[in-house]
Design a protein around this motif. Structure first.
Motif, PDB file in Angstrom:
ATOM      1  N   ARG A   1       2.732  10.269   3.563  1.00  0.00           N
ATOM      2  CA  ARG A   1       3.802  10.986   4.406  1.00  0.00           C
ATOM      3  C   ARG A   1       4.983  11.483   3.504  1.00  0.00           C
ATOM      4  NH1 ARG A   1       6.543   7.730   9.345  1.00  0.00           N
ATOM      5  NH2 ARG A   1       7.500   6.380   8.084  1.00  0.00           N
ATOM      6  N   SER A   2       5.460  10.664   2.685  1.00  0.00           N
ATOM      7  CA  SER A   2       6.568  10.895   1.902  1.00  0.00           C
ATOM      8  C   SER A   2       6.252  11.470   0.565  1.00  0.00           C
ATOM      9  CB  SER A   2       7.503   9.690   1.538  1.00  0.00           C
ATOM     10  OG  SER A   2       6.432   8.753   0.840  1.00  0.00           O
TER      11      SER A   2
ATOM     12  N   ASN B   1       7.419  27.719  -7.122  1.00  0.00           N
ATOM     13  CA  ASN B   1       6.919  26.402  -7.146  1.00  0.00           C
ATOM     14  C   ASN B   1       5.660  26.065  -6.515  1.00  0.00           C
ATOM     15  OD1 ASN B   1       8.167  23.503  -4.761  1.00  0.00           O
ATOM     16  ND2 ASN B   1       7.245  23.496  -7.024  1.00  0.00           N
TER      17      ASN B   1
ATOM     18  N   ILE C   1      10.451  13.745  10.623  1.00  0.00           N
ATOM     19  CA  ILE C   1       9.443  12.768  10.142  1.00  0.00           C
ATOM     20  C   ILE C   1       8.071  13.222  10.503  1.00  0.00           C
ATOM     21  CG2 ILE C   1       8.505  10.524  10.040  1.00  0.00           C
ATOM     22  CD1 ILE C   1      11.132  10.556   8.703  1.00  0.00           C
TER      23      ILE C   1
ATOM     24  N   TYR D   1       1.288  18.797  -3.641  1.00  0.00           N
ATOM     25  CA  TYR D   1       1.030  20.331  -3.675  1.00  0.00           C
ATOM     26  C   TYR D   1       1.885  21.350  -2.979  1.00  0.00           C
ATOM     27  CZ  TYR D   1      -2.747  18.145  -6.590  1.00  0.00           C
ATOM     28  OH  TYR D   1      -3.493  17.617  -7.586  1.00  0.00           O
ATOM     29  N   PRO D   2       2.954  21.919  -3.416  1.00  0.00           N
ATOM     30  CA  PRO D   2       3.808  22.727  -2.673  1.00  0.00           C
ATOM     31  C   PRO D   2       2.799  23.919  -2.362  1.00  0.00           C
ATOM     32  CG  PRO D   2       4.627  22.263  -4.916  1.00  0.00           C
ATOM     33  CD  PRO D   2       3.267  21.780  -4.944  1.00  0.00           C
ATOM     34  N   GLU D   3       3.230  24.297  -1.193  1.00  0.00           N
ATOM     35  CA  GLU D   3       2.608  25.430  -0.762  1.00  0.00           C
ATOM     36  C   GLU D   3       3.140  26.816  -1.247  1.00  0.00           C
ATOM     37  OE1 GLU D   3       1.989  26.489   4.077  1.00  0.00           O
ATOM     38  OE2 GLU D   3       2.202  24.179   3.565  1.00  0.00           O
TER      39      GLU D   3
ATOM     40  N   LEU E   1       6.890  16.342   8.792  1.00  0.00           N
ATOM     41  CA  LEU E   1       6.746  15.792   7.215  1.00  0.00           C
ATOM     42  C   LEU E   1       5.113  15.381   7.457  1.00  0.00           C
ATOM     43  CD1 LEU E   1       7.989  15.767   4.520  1.00  0.00           C
ATOM     44  CD2 LEU E   1       8.561  13.423   4.993  1.00  0.00           C
ATOM     45  N   GLU E   2       4.934  14.598   8.230  1.00  0.00           N
ATOM     46  CA  GLU E   2       3.366  13.900   8.406  1.00  0.00           C
ATOM     47  C   GLU E   2       2.515  14.937   8.671  1.00  0.00           C
ATOM     48  OE1 GLU E   2       4.103  11.125  11.625  1.00  0.00           O
ATOM     49  OE2 GLU E   2       4.711   9.762  10.109  1.00  0.00           O
ATOM     50  N   ALA E   3       2.997  16.029   9.471  1.00  0.00           N
ATOM     51  CA  ALA E   3       2.066  16.994   9.692  1.00  0.00           C
ATOM     52  C   ALA E   3       1.807  18.263   8.893  1.00  0.00           C
ATOM     53  CB  ALA E   3       2.360  17.909  11.230  1.00  0.00           C
ATOM     54  N   SER E   4       2.711  18.493   7.752  1.00  0.00           N
ATOM     55  CA  SER E   4       2.605  19.635   7.170  1.00  0.00           C
ATOM     56  C   SER E   4       2.252  19.426   5.647  1.00  0.00           C
ATOM     57  CB  SER E   4       4.092  20.377   7.157  1.00  0.00           C
ATOM     58  OG  SER E   4       5.090  19.985   6.004  1.00  0.00           O
ATOM     59  N   ASN E   5       2.015  20.088   4.995  1.00  0.00           N
ATOM     60  CA  ASN E   5       1.750  20.001   3.601  1.00  0.00           C
ATOM     61  C   ASN E   5       2.618  20.643   2.710  1.00  0.00           C
ATOM     62  OD1 ASN E   5      -0.698  18.414   3.596  1.00  0.00           O
ATOM     63  ND2 ASN E   5      -1.839  20.281   4.074  1.00  0.00           N
ATOM     64  N   SER E   6       3.617  21.405   3.341  1.00  0.00           N
ATOM     65  CA  SER E   6       4.739  21.971   2.818  1.00  0.00           C
ATOM     66  C   SER E   6       5.622  20.850   1.930  1.00  0.00           C
ATOM     67  CB  SER E   6       5.660  22.669   3.442  1.00  0.00           C
ATOM     68  OG  SER E   6       6.596  21.825   4.253  1.00  0.00           O
ATOM     69  N   ASN E   7       6.159  21.257   1.132  1.00  0.00           N
ATOM     70  CA  ASN E   7       6.809  20.297   0.199  1.00  0.00           C
ATOM     71  C   ASN E   7       8.329  19.713   0.635  1.00  0.00           C
ATOM     72  OD1 ASN E   7       7.776  18.739  -1.912  1.00  0.00           O
ATOM     73  ND2 ASN E   7       6.664  20.213  -3.287  1.00  0.00           N
ATOM     74  N   LYS E   8       8.527  18.386   0.756  1.00  0.00           N
ATOM     75  CA  LYS E   8       9.571  17.982   1.111  1.00  0.00           C
ATOM     76  C   LYS E   8      10.773  18.217   0.397  1.00  0.00           C
ATOM     77  CE  LYS E   8       9.097  13.481  -1.309  1.00  0.00           C
ATOM     78  NZ  LYS E   8       9.327  12.003  -1.577  1.00  0.00           N
ATOM     79  N   LEU E   9      10.299  18.464  -1.022  1.00  0.00           N
ATOM     80  CA  LEU E   9      11.532  18.860  -1.901  1.00  0.00           C
ATOM     81  C   LEU E   9      12.007  20.170  -1.827  1.00  0.00           C
ATOM     82  CD1 LEU E   9       8.732  17.134  -4.388  1.00  0.00           C
ATOM     83  CD2 LEU E   9      11.102  16.358  -4.414  1.00  0.00           C
TER      84      LEU E   9
ATOM     85  N   HIS F   1       4.317  15.029  -1.169  1.00  0.00           N
ATOM     86  CA  HIS F   1       3.763  15.929  -0.893  1.00  0.00           C
ATOM     87  C   HIS F   1       3.492  16.710  -2.227  1.00  0.00           C
ATOM     88  CE1 HIS F   1       4.324  16.573   3.596  1.00  0.00           C
ATOM     89  NE2 HIS F   1       4.530  15.152   3.300  1.00  0.00           N
TER      90      HIS F   1
ATOM     91  N   ASP G   1       6.562  20.945 -10.297  1.00  0.00           N
ATOM     92  CA  ASP G   1       7.550  19.978 -10.001  1.00  0.00           C
ATOM     93  C   ASP G   1       9.014  20.681  -9.551  1.00  0.00           C
ATOM     94  OD1 ASP G   1       9.482  17.977  -9.805  1.00  0.00           O
ATOM     95  OD2 ASP G   1       9.122  17.285 -11.928  1.00  0.00           O
ATOM     96  N   PRO G   2       9.337  20.682  -8.267  1.00  0.00           N
ATOM     97  CA  PRO G   2      10.626  21.492  -8.046  1.00  0.00           C
ATOM     98  C   PRO G   2      11.861  21.084  -8.765  1.00  0.00           C
ATOM     99  CG  PRO G   2       9.744  20.484  -5.900  1.00  0.00           C
ATOM    100  CD  PRO G   2       8.741  19.808  -7.177  1.00  0.00           C
TER     101      PRO G   2
ATOM    102  N   LYS H   1      12.062  13.485  -5.382  1.00  0.00           N
ATOM    103  CA  LYS H   1      10.654  13.207  -6.007  1.00  0.00           C
ATOM    104  C   LYS H   1      10.219  11.902  -6.065  1.00  0.00           C
ATOM    105  CE  LYS H   1      10.191  14.018 -10.902  1.00  0.00           C
ATOM    106  NZ  LYS H   1      10.467  15.025 -11.939  1.00  0.00           N
TER     107      LYS H   1
ATOM    108  N   LYS I   1      -3.772  10.659   1.429  1.00  0.00           N
ATOM    109  CA  LYS I   1      -2.339  11.188   1.927  1.00  0.00           C
ATOM    110  C   LYS I   1      -1.113  10.205   2.013  1.00  0.00           C
ATOM    111  CE  LYS I   1      -0.220  13.971   5.684  1.00  0.00           C
ATOM    112  NZ  LYS I   1       0.382  15.131   5.256  1.00  0.00           N
TER     113      LYS I   1
ATOM    114  N   LEU J   1      11.585   9.951   2.074  1.00  0.00           N
ATOM    115  CA  LEU J   1      10.958  11.085   3.130  1.00  0.00           C
ATOM    116  C   LEU J   1      11.904  12.146   3.201  1.00  0.00           C
ATOM    117  CD1 LEU J   1      10.651   8.209   5.679  1.00  0.00           C
ATOM    118  CD2 LEU J   1       8.769   9.634   5.038  1.00  0.00           C
TER     119      LEU J   1
END
Lengths: 191, 577
Positions: free
Chosen positions: B197-198, B335, A175, B202-204, A178-186, B200, B320-321, A75, B195, A80
């Motif tokens: 990069r670290s 999520n 990395i 809005y989770p998909e 991560l930069e390309a996607s909108n999916s959640n790193k979490l 995100h 929030d995951p 969070k 944006k 990253l």
């Protein structure tokens, strides 16, 4: 995983990729401090990707707790990625240095045998003392420590754990993803 | 510092001109749509205030009487508008005085950008006058913070601050700017941050999760919706009503979720938690599917987790995951943003009605009315009760006011009995429980929603924690209606002492000043009422005042708030007396 296994206290290794910025170490340790969890070792270094740091943190806790900790770490804005491993999912090493009086080598060859048999090596020879280096798991470096102690060991120091996962995924690719996607790193579970 | 961003900024100087860092701060705020700043000047932030002198026609700055007042006011404004609240403070004590409000905003997910001055960069770490490590101090209670030591970093830092504060799960951000960075000139250019990069936020949304959730909902016999503040934060009020009306599922709200649904909606069954409604609490342990939307299963909602909703399958919709599986293990986690998740879920769920199940809640309502509510709201003798005051105010304002509450008994009573009709109307310190919150938060709410009635409801204890903000209210003519429910006690602590500490009233009794006199001293009209016979007229007169006005109501000294789930008990063990 059954609930008993989830509660069992054991070692976990966290690998955390962060932006190379001041204050990150503080942000990471706050997550542990808030829950009164001890960090056994912590190592920071540059990763293979420019501008990205890698923290390797070893802690003893339960699976339940480490899962919560890793989510809190992910969070953090400048993190990253954060990945949690059990010992069988990684290759890991620590390095230990032992300072032994030179005279310990003069009185017989037991120290020399110890060095030879434990896969350690002699790093420096000075008139007063000799520095021995050994890499391995903490149990192995600790064993050698115990064996050298009777010879008047002057100083002993051990690094934190460094670890690489058994996964074949590349940090750089991660990395970029991560930069390309909108999916959640979490929500990324393994790496 | 992200070097690539800096390089980018340096390359885009064609139509820029050199300005000071202090002016750049203000230009950044204007570019982010900021209209009002709450703040308090001091040495290390003086260059920014000097620039502000020339920007008074573009930015409205409200001088509070304490930095805590500034941050709570920014919170109040953010909460009624969903916009990011902004406050200024100087270094050292100015910055540390913000911390309570920042921690409050963090736990209650309120978007804030707090800007603090800092000693010049060459003095950092020298224990200079009014130097404090505000980055270190605020780190555990901010979503992000950053220290600016060069003017060139200001646009980058502020753009990021606004992006981070009000995306995903909102939260407070602190930007600390050294004095030398404020006075240095540089080529100013501003680009909004879109944006990181670290990060995100809005989770998909995963369609598999939605289908699994819909499946569970469609098969359930006793489904139950728990709604949290996430519904209002994501603007999902309409979607929630659509979802509930299609599925016929009863819904209850957490404290922070209140006003997300009109309380007279036929499917609304009440308020959850320690002093929530009887049925809303005990039915949590009788439902078969629990649909939690934008809430975090706080311990004041769940009571003993080991005895909380163990019979139910849990669907948790949460942005929030780290909140998922934190306190309550989910069967299906969605999520995602609440609005997005509900929009996706509505076409997948069947139309249904659960008349018998809802009737069970209504049976509980009758019990609660008979044992608690009727006596509290319509007492015929004895001293004035808090609940009757709130009920009267609710009726007179048609449940349409913004109600800003402090912390304690009056907070629980106000939120139990005010009949909220509109969204973004319940402003309270839920997670942190910050006494002193209401008065400054109400000023912020009034600035954010000048056309709405804003009522601050405060106890005699909390009022004295930020009472000096009466000065801010007067100076800016903020028409806040202030209700002080005075029982001459720190009432909630006294209630616990009575119930759990054998009535040992350890340091909870207050010898109060004359609140009317103090308020009048600030030039604000004030009246006091202690007899029931005068109450209606007093409330009417108070609400009819043009500007700000205070009404002090002397209430029953040893009134207790019920129902109550004792701390650490199960929600099933809720006490009615």
């Amino acid at each position: 995983m059954n609930s008993q296994k989830k509660q069992e206290i054991r070692d976990f290794t966290l690998s955390v990729l962060t932006e190379d910025k001041a204050g990150l170490i503080n942000q990471l340790t706050i997550v542990f401090t808030k829950r009164k969890i001890n960090i056994n070792s912590l190592n920071v270094s540059n990763s293979e990707v420019a501008g990205v740091s890698r923290f390797t943190i070893v802690t003893r806790t339960s699976r339940d707790m480490i899962d919560k900790i890793v989510k809190q770490i992910r969070k953090l804005i400048d993190v990253l990625g954060a990945f949690v491993y059990e010992d069988d999912q990684i290759f890991y090493q620590e390095i230990a240095l032992y300072k032994v009086p030179t005279k310990a080598f003069i009185n017989g060859n037991s120290v020399e045998n110890l060095v030879r048999n434990s896969g350690a090596r002699i790093l420096v020879v000075e008139e007063e003392h000799i520095i021995i280096e050994k890499t391995g798991h903490s149990k192995e470096t600790h064993d050698l420590y115990q064996k050298l102690e009777p010879f008047g060991l002057l100083e002993f120091i051990r690094s934190g754990r460094v670890a690489v996962s058994k996964s074949i995924r590349k940090t750089e690719a991660y990395i970029k993803g991560l930069e390309a996607s909108n999916s959640n790193k979490l929500s990324i579970k393994d790496f | 510092m992200n070097t690539s961003t800096l390089t980018l900024a340096k390359n885009k100087t064609d139509n820029s001109k050199k300005i000071k860092g202090s002016e750049a701060v203000l230009k950044c705020l204007i570019a982010e749509g900021v209209e009002t700043i709450f703040g308090y000047p001091g040495g290390a932030i003086m260059p920014i205030y000097d620039s502000l002198y020339h920007y008074q026609n573009k930015l409205n700055h409200i001088l509070t009487r304490h930095e805590q007042g500034a941050v709570h006011a920014a919170q109040g404004m953010a909460r009624v508008t969903r916009k990011t609240g902004v406050c200024f403070a100087t270094s050292g004590p100015g910055a540390t005085n913000l911390i309570t409000g920042i921690a409050d905003a963090q736990i209650d997910s309120t978007p804030l950008v707090c800007i603090t001055g800092q000693v010049p960069s060459h003095l950092l770490g020298t224990d200079a006058f009014q130097e404090t490590d505000v980055i270190g101090i605020s780190m555990p209670v901010t979503k992000w913070n950053y220290q600016v030591t060069r003017a060139e970093e200001i646009p980058f830092a502020i753009a990021r601050a606004f992006y981070i504060a009000n995306t995903g799960r909102p939260g407070p951000v602190l930007i600390d700017i050294t004095k030398d960075a404020q006075i240095t000139e540089f080529d100013f250019e501003y680009d909004k941050c879109e944006k990181i990069r670290s990060y995100h936020p809005y989770p998909e949304l995963r369609s598999g999760d939605l289908k699994a959730a819909a499946n569970l909902i469609n098969k359930s016999k006793k489904p139950y919706i728990l709604l949290g503040q996430g519904v209002q934060l994501s603007g999902a009020e309409k979607e929630l009503i659509q979802f509930a009306e299609k599925t016929g599922i009863p819904m209850a709200s957490t404290l922070m979720g209140l006003s997300g649904v009109p309380v007279d909606h036929p499917l609304y069954v009440g308020y959850l938690g320690m002093h929530g409604n009887y049925g809303a609490n005990i039915k949590t342990n009788e439902c078969d599917v629990l649909i939690a939307i934008g809430m975090r299963f706080d311990d004041r909602v769940t009571g003993d987790l080991k005895k909380y909703a163990k019979q139910a399958k849990v669907i948790h919709i949460e942005i929030d995951p780290s909140e998922i599986d934190k306190n309550v293990k989910t069967t299906i986690a969605i999520n995602a943003d609440a609005k997005q998740a509900l929009t996706g879920l509505i076409p997948l769920v069947n139309s249904a009605r659960y008349a018998e199940w809802i009737e069970e809640f209504r049976v509980c309502d009758v019990i609660e009315h008979n044992k608690v509510i009727d006596a509290e709201t319509h007492p015929v003798s004895g001293q004035i009760k808090m609940a009757e005051v709130i009920s009267k105010i609710s009726a007179l304002t048609f449940g349409e006011a913004v109600v800003v509450t402090d912390v304690g008994q009056h907070q629980m009573v106000a939120n139990r009995y005010y009949q909220f009709q509109n969204s973004l109307s319940c402003i309270t310190s839920g997670g942190l429980g910050t006494m002193g919150f209401a008065l400054p938060a109400a000023m912020g709410a009034k600035v954010g929603q000048p056309s709405r009635d804003v009522i601050a409801i405060i106890g005699d204890g909390g009022f004295q924690m930020t009472i000096q903000e009466l000065g801010t209210i007067k100076q800016n003519d903020l028409a806040v209606k202030i209700l002080v429910l005075n029982n001459n006690f720190l009432g909630m602590v006294r209630q616990w002492q009575q119930l759990f500490f054998d009535k040992r009233y350890s340091f909870t009794e207050l010898d109060n000043p004359d609140f009317q006199l103090i308020t009048k001293g600030y030039g604000i009209s004030a009246q006091k009422v202690s007899e029931r016979i005068n109450l209606d007229q007093a409330i009417h007169d108070w609400l009819s005042c043009e500007g700000p006005a205070l009404l002090e109501v002397v209430v029953d000294q040893e009134e207790n708030v019920f129902p109550m789930v004792p701390s650490g008990a199960s929600v099933s063990d809720i006490r009615l007396d």
